[in-house]
Design an enzyme around this catalytic site. Structure first.
Site, mmCIF file in Angstrom:
data_model
loop_
_atom_site.group_PDB
_atom_site.id
_atom_site.type_symbol
_atom_site.label_atom_id
_atom_site.label_comp_id
_atom_site.label_asym_id
_atom_site.label_seq_id
_atom_site.Cartn_x
_atom_site.Cartn_y
_atom_site.Cartn_z
ATOM 1 N N GLY A 42 5.764 -14.632 107.010
ATOM 2 C CA GLY A 42 6.257 -16.006 106.941
ATOM 3 C C GLY A 42 7.149 -16.458 108.083
ATOM 4 O O GLY A 42 7.131 -17.623 108.481
ATOM 5 N N GLU A 96 14.225 -14.925 108.619
ATOM 6 C CA GLU A 96 13.374 -15.237 107.462
ATOM 7 C C GLU A 96 12.906 -16.686 107.514
ATOM 8 O O GLU A 96 13.585 -17.536 108.108
ATOM 9 C CB GLU A 96 14.179 -15.039 106.169
ATOM 10 N N ASP A 100 15.107 -17.563 98.890
ATOM 11 C CA ASP A 100 14.872 -18.189 97.591
ATOM 12 C C ASP A 100 15.775 -17.488 96.566
ATOM 13 O O ASP A 100 16.965 -17.793 96.482
ATOM 14 C CB ASP A 100 13.362 -18.012 97.315
ATOM 15 N N LYS A 128 16.951 -22.080 99.974
ATOM 16 C CA LYS A 128 16.708 -22.693 98.661
ATOM 17 C C LYS A 128 17.868 -22.292 97.758
ATOM 18 O O LYS A 128 17.740 -21.438 96.876
ATOM 19 C CB LYS A 128 15.397 -22.110 98.101
ATOM 20 N N ASP A 157 3.418 -19.903 102.920
ATOM 21 C CA ASP A 157 2.039 -19.847 102.420
ATOM 22 C C ASP A 157 1.910 -20.059 100.928
ATOM 23 O O ASP A 157 2.885 -19.926 100.178
ATOM 24 C CB ASP A 157 1.451 -18.471 102.746
ATOM 25 N N ARG A 163 -0.326 -21.124 106.361
ATOM 26 C CA ARG A 163 0.776 -20.713 107.249
ATOM 27 C C ARG A 163 0.663 -21.428 108.596
ATOM 28 O O ARG A 163 1.634 -21.545 109.332
ATOM 29 C CB ARG A 163 0.720 -19.204 107.512
HETATM 30 P P1 IMP Z 1 13.132 -14.325 97.605
HETATM 31 O O1 IMP Z 1 13.033 -12.834 97.605
HETATM 32 O O2 IMP Z 1 12.974 -14.876 96.201
HETATM 33 O O3 IMP Z 1 14.377 -14.864 98.274
HETATM 34 O O4 IMP Z 1 11.861 -14.876 98.315
HETATM 35 C C1 IMP Z 1 11.746 -14.993 99.664
HETATM 36 C C2 IMP Z 1 10.289 -15.053 100.064
HETATM 37 O O5 IMP Z 1 9.500 -15.757 99.096
HETATM 38 C C3 IMP Z 1 10.137 -15.851 101.334
HETATM 39 O O6 IMP Z 1 10.235 -15.026 102.451
HETATM 40 C C4 IMP Z 1 8.756 -16.452 101.171
HETATM 41 O O7 IMP Z 1 7.784 -15.536 101.637
HETATM 42 C C5 IMP Z 1 8.577 -16.638 99.694
HETATM 43 N N1 IMP Z 1 8.881 -18.035 99.287
HETATM 44 C C6 IMP Z 1 9.980 -18.483 98.653
HETATM 45 N N2 IMP Z 1 9.920 -19.810 98.458
HETATM 46 C C7 IMP Z 1 8.756 -20.214 98.988
HETATM 47 C C8 IMP Z 1 8.112 -21.508 99.118
HETATM 48 O O8 IMP Z 1 8.623 -22.567 98.725
HETATM 49 N N3 IMP Z 1 6.897 -21.512 99.741
HETATM 50 C C9 IMP Z 1 6.288 -20.383 100.206
HETATM 51 N N4 IMP Z 1 6.865 -19.163 100.129
HETATM 52 C C10 IMP Z 1 8.079 -19.090 99.511
HETATM 53 MG MG MG Z 2 8.504 -14.465 103.787
#
Ligand code: IMP
Ligand code: MG
Length: 187
Positions: A42, A96, A100, A128, A157, A163
């Site tokens: 990503g 990154e 999220d 986020k 994605d 992407r």
């Molecule tokens: P986390 O571990 O929940 O913080 O997720 C992070 C990863 O989730 C990011 O590097 C993205 O690959 C994916 N991700 C989180 N939100 C989105 C989104 O809105 N669209 C696409 N991928 C997302």
């Molecule tokens: Mg990612």
């Protein structure tokens, strides 16, 4: 399909210029050359633009993890590809696309901390904030999102698709599921 522009190509470049300056200022007098680590896949487009605006010598490397399926995090982070640089006493900057829940970036930060770096810093295009499950300190933030929208494009994605869109849009979850048809037909 209802989609809305979140960041245009020129807004993205302005963010990369600002972050490039902030990073350059932070790492301008290091004993060892810092390493910028992009989180595959990503962060690829963002990292490639960002590094153009870093004005001091840096090494580049990549690491790959997975945690997402469709529009939801699985909650489990898996390491798919490790870096090859010796990070001992070096500043590591993780790049990154989006933070999220914070699970992925915390997993990666801990992974690098176990290699005795000077410090591990985090740079993300999107934060986020409201979706956070693990407290996460971000050192360089491109854009803070309010709400929990699902974004696509510029590295982000849906099941590996989209992407390559050069800007970032938000789509609603029901709409995005229609893309499954494209995947279903990919025999
Ligand atoms: P986390 O571990 O929940 O913080 O997720 C992070 C990863 O989730 C990011 O590097 C993205 O690959 C994916 N991700 C989180 N939100 C989105 C989104 O809105 N669209 C696409 N991928 C997302
Ligand atoms: Mg990612």
């Amino acid at each position: 399909m209802s989609e809305q522009l979140v960041l245009s190509e020129s807004q993205i470049i302005d963010i990369c210029k600002r972050l490039g300056k902030e990073i350059s200022e932070t790492i301008k007098s290091e004993d060892k050359i810092p390493v910028i680590v992009g989180v595959l896949k990503g962060a690829m487009p963002f990292m490639m633009d960002l590094i153009k605006y870093i004005e001091v010598p840096v090494y580049l490397d990549f690491i790959q993890i997975c945690s997402y399926q469709g529009t939801k995090s699985t909650g489990k982070v898996q390491l798919l590809k490790d870096t090859s640089f010796d990070c001992e006493d070096r500043t590591v900057i993780l790049v990154e696309d989006i933070v999220d829940s914070g699970l992925s970036i915390n997993f990666l930060k801990n992974h690098f901390l176990s290699h005795n770096p000077k410090r591990v810093m985090i740079c993300t295009l999107f934060d986020k904030k409201e979706a956070r499950k693990v407290p996460t300190d971000i050192d360089f933030t491109g854009y803070v999102l309010t709400g929990n929208d699902f974004l696509l494009g510029y590295g982000l994605d849906y099941n590996e698709l989209f992407r390559n869109i050069p800007y970032v849009i938000k789509v609603d979850e029901e709409d995005v599921k229609r893309y499954n048809e494209i995947l279903h037909n990919d025999k």
